[in-house]
Design an enzyme around this catalytic site. Structure first.
Site, PDB file in Angstrom:
ATOM      1  N   ILE A  52       0.844  -1.182   0.000  1.00  7.87           N
ATOM      2  CA  ILE A  52       0.000   0.000   0.000  1.00  7.87           C
ATOM      3  C   ILE A  52       0.887   1.242   0.000  1.00  7.87           C
ATOM      4  O   ILE A  52       2.006   1.212   0.522  1.00  7.87           O
ATOM      5  CB  ILE A  52      -0.975   0.000   1.213  1.00  7.87           C
ATOM      6  CG1 ILE A  52      -2.053   1.073   1.049  1.00  7.87           C
ATOM      7  CG2 ILE A  52      -0.217   0.125   2.532  1.00  7.87           C
ATOM      8  CD1 ILE A  52      -3.217   0.937   2.039  1.00  7.87           C
ATOM      9  N   CYS A  53       0.380   2.313  -0.617  1.00  8.79           N
ATOM     10  CA  CYS A  53       1.053   3.618  -0.571  1.00  8.79           C
ATOM     11  C   CYS A  53      -0.048   4.671  -0.447  1.00  8.79           C
ATOM     12  O   CYS A  53      -1.134   4.385   0.043  1.00  8.79           O
ATOM     13  CB  CYS A  53       1.941   3.835  -1.793  1.00  8.79           C
ATOM     14  SG  CYS A  53       1.043   3.962  -3.353  1.00  8.79           S
ATOM     15  N   ARG A  54       0.197   5.873  -0.895  1.00 12.72           N
ATOM     16  CA  ARG A  54      -0.806   6.942  -0.766  1.00 12.72           C
ATOM     17  C   ARG A  54      -2.000   6.696  -1.684  1.00 12.72           C
ATOM     18  O   ARG A  54      -3.142   6.774  -1.264  1.00 12.72           O
ATOM     19  CB  ARG A  54      -0.160   8.297  -1.073  1.00 12.72           C
ATOM     20  CG  ARG A  54      -1.104   9.466  -0.949  1.00 12.72           C
ATOM     21  CD  ARG A  54      -0.359  10.788  -1.154  1.00 12.72           C
ATOM     22  NE  ARG A  54      -1.308  11.889  -1.194  1.00 12.72           N
ATOM     23  CZ  ARG A  54      -1.939  12.315  -2.280  1.00 12.72           C
ATOM     24  NH1 ARG A  54      -1.716  11.733  -3.444  1.00 12.72           N
ATOM     25  NH2 ARG A  54      -2.782  13.321  -2.227  1.00 12.72           N
TER      26      ARG A  54
END
Length: 103
Positions: free
Chosen positions: A64-66
């Site tokens: 996951i990231c932004r």
């Protein structure tokens, strides 16, 4: 090609107690601002040096990231290396669950 799941699907799996190896690839300042309690941090800027840490935790490997872009690049790279990984589409912007702050 790697598999994707939505932030809602991730939330549901975590609530059901599914064992996931959730890795947040955002940078340390983003991590400290807010992250998912079950996640661990391997920032994209450190990923090549720390890639050996990916499989230190059991469970399906989920990134996951932004917004899903950086984690998608990590997924593309690891898929090309023969690993099965999952990207959270929409990333933290789509996350509706609880977050923790700081380390």
């Amino acid at each position: 090609m790697y598999r994707e799941m939505t932030a809602d699907e991730l939330h549901e799996q975590l609530q059901q107690g599914v064992k996931l190896n959730l890795i947040d690839v955002r940078e340390p300042d983003e991590w400290q601002e807010a992250h998912i309690k079950e996640a661990r941090s391997i920032p994209l800027s450190e990923f090549q040096a720390r890639a050996n840490e990916v499989h230190e935790v059991e469970g399906e490997v989920v990134f996951i990231c932004r917004s899903g872009g950086r984690s998608g690049r990590v997924c593309e790279f690891l898929t090309s290396q023969g690993f099965e990984v999952v990207n959270v589409s929409g990333g933290m912007l789509a996350w509706q669950g609880e977050v923790v702050h700081g380390e």
